[in-house]
Design a protein around this motif. Structure first.
Motif, short mmCIF file in Angstrom:
data_model
loop_
_atom_site.label_atom_id
_atom_site.label_comp_id
_atom_site.label_asym_id
_atom_site.label_seq_id
_atom_site.Cartn_x
_atom_site.Cartn_y
_atom_site.Cartn_z
N ARG A 250 12.87 12.59 2.57
CA ARG A 250 14.13 12.26 3.01
C ARG A 250 13.99 12.55 4.44
O ARG A 250 13.64 13.78 4.73
N PRO A 251 14.33 11.90 5.35
CA PRO A 251 14.15 12.25 6.90
C PRO A 251 15.25 13.32 7.25
O PRO A 251 16.27 13.25 6.63
N THR A 252 14.56 14.20 8.16
CA THR A 252 15.52 15.29 8.57
C THR A 252 16.26 14.70 10.09
O THR A 252 15.90 13.67 10.51
N LYS A 253 16.99 15.48 10.40
CA LYS A 253 17.69 15.10 11.78
C LYS A 253 16.62 15.05 13.06
O LYS A 253 16.61 14.06 13.70
N ALA A 254 15.63 15.72 12.81
CA ALA A 254 14.54 15.79 13.99
C ALA A 254 13.58 14.67 13.79
O ALA A 254 13.25 14.03 14.63
N ASP A 255 13.53 14.14 12.52
CA ASP A 255 12.73 12.91 12.23
C ASP A 255 13.55 11.62 12.81
O ASP A 255 13.01 10.79 13.40
N LEU A 256 14.80 11.62 12.59
CA LEU A 256 15.73 10.45 13.27
C LEU A 256 15.56 10.65 14.86
O LEU A 256 15.26 9.51 15.45
N GLU A 257 15.69 11.69 15.29
CA GLU A 257 15.71 11.97 16.73
C GLU A 257 14.26 11.24 17.43
O GLU A 257 14.31 10.93 18.49
N ARG A 258 13.41 11.35 16.70
CA ARG A 258 12.23 10.97 17.07
C ARG A 258 11.90 9.41 17.27
O ARG A 258 11.21 9.10 18.24
N PHE A 259 12.80 8.81 16.62
CA PHE A 259 12.83 7.38 16.81
C PHE A 259 13.84 6.90 17.87
O PHE A 259 13.63 5.58 18.01
N ALA A 260 14.77 7.75 18.43
CA ALA A 260 15.81 7.20 19.32
C ALA A 260 15.12 6.81 20.55
O ALA A 260 14.48 7.68 21.33
N GLY A 261 15.52 5.59 21.11
CA GLY A 261 14.77 5.23 22.47
C GLY A 261 13.28 4.93 22.61
O GLY A 261 12.91 4.64 23.54
N ARG A 262 12.80 4.79 21.29
CA ARG A 262 11.03 4.67 21.26
C ARG A 262 10.79 2.94 21.55
O ARG A 262 11.86 2.29 20.82
N PRO A 263 10.15 2.85 22.63
CA PRO A 263 10.03 1.35 22.96
C PRO A 263 9.38 0.50 21.43
O PRO A 263 8.38 1.30 20.87
N GLY A 264 9.35 -0.78 21.61
CA GLY A 264 8.45 -1.49 20.57
C GLY A 264 9.17 -1.65 19.26
O GLY A 264 10.03 -0.98 18.83
N PRO A 265 8.52 -2.60 18.42
CA PRO A 265 9.11 -2.62 17.02
C PRO A 265 9.29 -1.44 16.23
O PRO A 265 8.14 -0.68 16.00
N ALA A 266 10.32 -1.12 15.41
CA ALA A 266 10.54 0.27 14.91
C ALA A 266 10.06 0.12 13.56
O ALA A 266 10.26 0.89 12.75
N ALA A 267 10.36 -1.09 12.94
CA ALA A 267 10.08 -1.33 11.59
C ALA A 267 9.37 -2.75 11.31
O ALA A 267 9.70 -3.49 12.05
N ASP A 268 8.68 -2.43 10.30
CA ASP A 268 8.09 -3.85 9.85
C ASP A 268 8.89 -4.98 9.36
O ASP A 268 9.71 -4.65 8.66
N ASP A 269 8.52 -6.23 9.65
CA ASP A 269 9.30 -7.53 9.14
C ASP A 269 8.72 -7.33 7.45
O ASP A 269 7.47 -6.80 7.29
N LEU A 270 9.44 -7.89 6.68
CA LEU A 270 9.13 -7.93 5.36
C LEU A 270 8.97 -9.46 5.16
O LEU A 270 9.99 -10.29 4.82
N LEU A 271 7.95 -10.06 4.81
CA LEU A 271 7.82 -11.39 4.80
C LEU A 271 6.58 -12.11 3.71
O LEU A 271 5.68 -11.27 3.65
N PRO A 272 6.68 -13.14 3.16
CA PRO A 272 5.87 -13.50 2.27
C PRO A 272 4.53 -13.92 3.10
O PRO A 272 4.73 -14.04 4.26
N GLU A 273 3.57 -13.95 2.32
CA GLU A 273 2.14 -14.37 3.22
C GLU A 273 2.46 -15.86 3.99
O GLU A 273 3.30 -16.78 3.31
N THR A 274 1.80 -15.94 5.01
CA THR A 274 1.84 -17.35 5.57
C THR A 274 1.42 -18.31 4.59
O THR A 274 0.58 -18.43 3.73
N GLY A 275 2.41 -19.48 4.57
CA GLY A 275 2.20 -20.61 3.60
C GLY A 275 3.00 -20.19 2.35
O GLY A 275 3.28 -21.41 1.81
#
Length: 211
Positions: free
Chosen positions: A13-38
C-alpha cells in the motif's frame, strides 16, 4: 495479451511519501492496458489522467474510494469487483483484456487533482486519443469526466452520453468514424453527483450497444 508493468511497490500500500514522489514527475506515469496489436478492442476506457495513487501502483482507477471498479461489477461487465489499490493482479488483468476492454488516459502526467492539468495538455491528449482510436479501431471509446472532455475536445456544451462525432476534430485530428464516442461521469469519490448504482447504469448503457 499485453501486460502492464507490475506495481513499483510490489503489492504494498503506498505511503504519503510514495505518493509525493510522483507529483509533478514528467512523462507517462502509468502504463496503458491494451490487448496485443491486432486483437480487437470492444471498449476503450479513458481516464482523465493518473492520480498519484494510480501512478504509485501502476493500475487504473486504483485509489480507494474510487467508484470505477465497483460500478463495472455492479453493471455486470466484470464478473467480480477488482481491487486495484495495490496494483492489478494477473487474473484481473486477464479478465479485463479478455472482455475486449482497453484502458488509457487523456493526459499521461500524474497529478493530485485533475484541475492541475493545462488546457493544452488536454487538447494534446484528445489528439493522441483520436490517433489511438484510428489505429486500434475500438468499437466504442468512453471518456470518464465531462469537464475534461469539454476542454479537450473544445465542446463546451457537451453533455453526458453518446456524442455526435460528425465532423468532430480532436486537437486537430479527425475522429475516426468507426468508433462510437461516449462521455461518462467521473467516478472519483469527489463527484458527489454520482453513486455506484448511477454509474453502473451508465456503463450498462454503453455495454449494451456493443452487444
Amino acid at each position: 495479451m499485453s501486460t502492464a508493468r507490475p506495481s513499483p511497490l510490489r503489492g504494498a500500500r503506498p505511503t504519503k511519501a510514495d505518493l509525493e514522489r510522483f507529483a509533478g514527475r514528467p512523462g507517462p506515469a502509468a502504463d496503458d492496458l491494451l490487448p496485443e496489436t491486432g486483437e480487437p478492442i470492444r471498449l476503450l476506457i479513458v481516464g482523465i489522467n493518473p492520480g498519484l495513487w494510480t501512478a504509485a501502483v501502476n493500475a487504473p482507477f486504483a485509489r480507494p474510494g474510487n467508484r470505477f471498479w465497483p460500478s463495472l461489477a455492479a453493471a455486470g461487465i466484470t464478473e467480480r469487483e477488482v481491487d486495484a489499490s495495490r496494483g492489478l493482479s494477473d487474473e484481473d488483468e486477464a479478465m479485463i483484456l479478455g472482455l475486449g476492454i482497453g484502458m488509457t488516459n487523456l493526459v499521461p502526467r500524474a497529478t493530485a487533482r485533475a484541475d492541475e492539468l493545462t488546457n493544452e495538455e488536454q487538447c494534446d491528449g484528445a489528439a493522441r486519443l483520436a490517433r489511438l482510436a484510428a489505429s486500434r479501431h475500438p468499437a466504442a471509446v468512453a471518456v470518464v469526466g465531462v469537464t475534461a472532455f469539454r476542454t479537450a475536445f473544445r465542446r463546451p456544451k457537451a453533455s453526458l452520453g453518446r456524442q455526435d462525432t460528425e465532423g468532430l476534430e480532436a486537437g486537430g485530428e479527425e475522429w475516426p468514424g468507426g468508433s462510437a464516442l461516449w462521455v461518462l461521469p467521473n467516478p472519483s469519490g469527489l463527484n458527489a453527483h454520482e453513486t455506484v448504482d448511477s454509474l453502473a447504469d451508465r456503463w450498462r448503457e454503453v455495454w449494451r450497444t456493443l452487444d
